[in-house]
Design a protein around this motif. Sequence first.
Motif, mmCIF file in Angstrom:
data_model
loop_
_atom_site.group_PDB
_atom_site.id
_atom_site.type_symbol
_atom_site.label_atom_id
_atom_site.label_comp_id
_atom_site.label_asym_id
_atom_site.label_seq_id
_atom_site.Cartn_x
_atom_site.Cartn_y
_atom_site.Cartn_z
ATOM 1 N N LYS A 1 0.837 -1.206 0.000
ATOM 2 C CA LYS A 1 0.000 0.000 0.000
ATOM 3 C C LYS A 1 0.867 1.251 0.000
ATOM 4 O O LYS A 1 0.558 2.221 0.655
ATOM 5 C CB LYS A 1 -0.932 -0.012 1.204
ATOM 6 C CG LYS A 1 -1.975 -1.093 1.144
ATOM 7 C CD LYS A 1 -2.973 -0.925 2.263
ATOM 8 C CE LYS A 1 -4.065 -1.968 2.143
ATOM 9 N NZ LYS A 1 -5.126 -1.766 3.096
ATOM 10 N N SER A 2 1.961 1.217 -0.731
ATOM 11 C CA SER A 2 2.881 2.349 -0.764
ATOM 12 C C SER A 2 2.247 3.546 -1.454
ATOM 13 O O SER A 2 1.674 3.412 -2.525
ATOM 14 C CB SER A 2 4.161 1.943 -1.492
ATOM 15 O OG SER A 2 4.988 3.043 -1.672
ATOM 16 N N LYS A 3 2.360 4.723 -0.836
ATOM 17 C CA LYS A 3 1.869 5.957 -1.450
ATOM 18 C C LYS A 3 2.948 6.588 -2.328
ATOM 19 O O LYS A 3 2.656 7.412 -3.160
ATOM 20 C CB LYS A 3 1.408 6.936 -0.379
ATOM 21 C CG LYS A 3 0.157 6.472 0.321
ATOM 22 C CD LYS A 3 -0.468 7.617 1.077
ATOM 23 C CE LYS A 3 -1.785 7.140 1.671
ATOM 24 N NZ LYS A 3 -2.792 8.126 1.681
ATOM 25 N N SER A 4 4.178 6.208 -2.108
ATOM 26 C CA SER A 4 5.290 6.770 -2.868
ATOM 27 C C SER A 4 5.597 5.845 -4.044
ATOM 28 O O SER A 4 5.927 4.681 -3.849
ATOM 29 C CB SER A 4 6.510 6.906 -1.958
ATOM 30 O OG SER A 4 7.596 7.399 -2.692
ATOM 31 N N PRO A 5 5.470 6.348 -5.269
ATOM 32 C CA PRO A 5 5.722 5.476 -6.420
ATOM 33 C C PRO A 5 7.200 5.106 -6.531
ATOM 34 O O PRO A 5 8.075 5.884 -6.172
ATOM 35 C CB PRO A 5 5.272 6.333 -7.601
ATOM 36 C CG PRO A 5 5.410 7.745 -7.155
ATOM 37 C CD PRO A 5 5.154 7.711 -5.668
ATOM 38 N N SER A 6 7.454 3.893 -7.025
ATOM 39 C CA SER A 6 8.843 3.479 -7.251
ATOM 40 C C SER A 6 9.315 3.959 -8.616
ATOM 41 O O SER A 6 10.502 3.885 -8.918
ATOM 42 C CB SER A 6 8.970 1.958 -7.131
ATOM 43 O OG SER A 6 8.121 1.327 -8.069
ATOM 44 N N PHE A 7 8.402 4.437 -9.443
ATOM 45 C CA PHE A 7 8.741 5.014 -10.743
ATOM 46 C C PHE A 7 7.681 6.035 -11.106
ATOM 47 O O PHE A 7 6.614 6.090 -10.495
ATOM 48 C CB PHE A 7 8.810 3.930 -11.833
ATOM 49 C CG PHE A 7 7.469 3.324 -12.144
ATOM 50 C CD1 PHE A 7 6.641 3.859 -13.128
ATOM 51 C CD2 PHE A 7 7.014 2.211 -11.449
ATOM 52 C CE1 PHE A 7 5.398 3.309 -13.401
ATOM 53 C CE2 PHE A 7 5.771 1.639 -11.718
ATOM 54 C CZ PHE A 7 4.964 2.198 -12.699
ATOM 55 N N THR A 8 7.967 6.851 -12.094
ATOM 56 C CA THR A 8 6.972 7.749 -12.671
ATOM 57 C C THR A 8 7.356 7.952 -14.129
ATOM 58 O O THR A 8 8.251 7.278 -14.634
ATOM 59 C CB THR A 8 6.860 9.071 -11.883
ATOM 60 O OG1 THR A 8 5.641 9.734 -12.264
ATOM 61 C CG2 THR A 8 8.043 9.985 -12.075
#
Length: 192
Positions: free
Chosen positions: A4-11
Amino acid sequence: MATKSKSPSFTIPGLAKADGAKLAGILQERLTALSDLHLTLKHVHWNVVGPHFIAVHEMIDPHVDEVIAMTDETAERIATLGVSPKGTPGSIVETRTWDDYSLGRATTNEHLGALDEVYVNLIQDHRKVQETVAELDPVSEDMIIGQLRQLELFHWFVRAHLESSGGALSTAGADSETEAAIQAGDAADVTE
């Protein structure tokens, strides 16, 4: 197990992860609003009655399809930014900042009056988002502008039913969906 990570590992390339997360959060608010609009329009479609029933009933469905396409486009943009879009009924109810649509079975003018207020608020919020995303990402801004074009056109269709030949709106001055519905219904009673 899903995280449930709010911080993306990529964009998307050329955008910082923090900006991608910020943009996804902004677009999530629009996804919630568009999902709510889709459900509200179907509710109106099922509950509208009165002399202009068939015209309004049939006018709504093609726009429902357009709004569904907007929700899909918005959700896919959020996913492209590396964030999981939320489209469950619980997330809509939990995160929206407005009250649920209040009319049940009602006349065409009452529903159109209420929808006028719904669209005023939705379009104002979409325009604020357009200004904000313009600074972050031209692709997302372009998407929002395209959605605004369709939303404003349908709003015009709604308002055409509420407008007098002199250009006055029966919902003028209303500050709530319920008040707009009452004003539109009263104006229809006078003209019929």
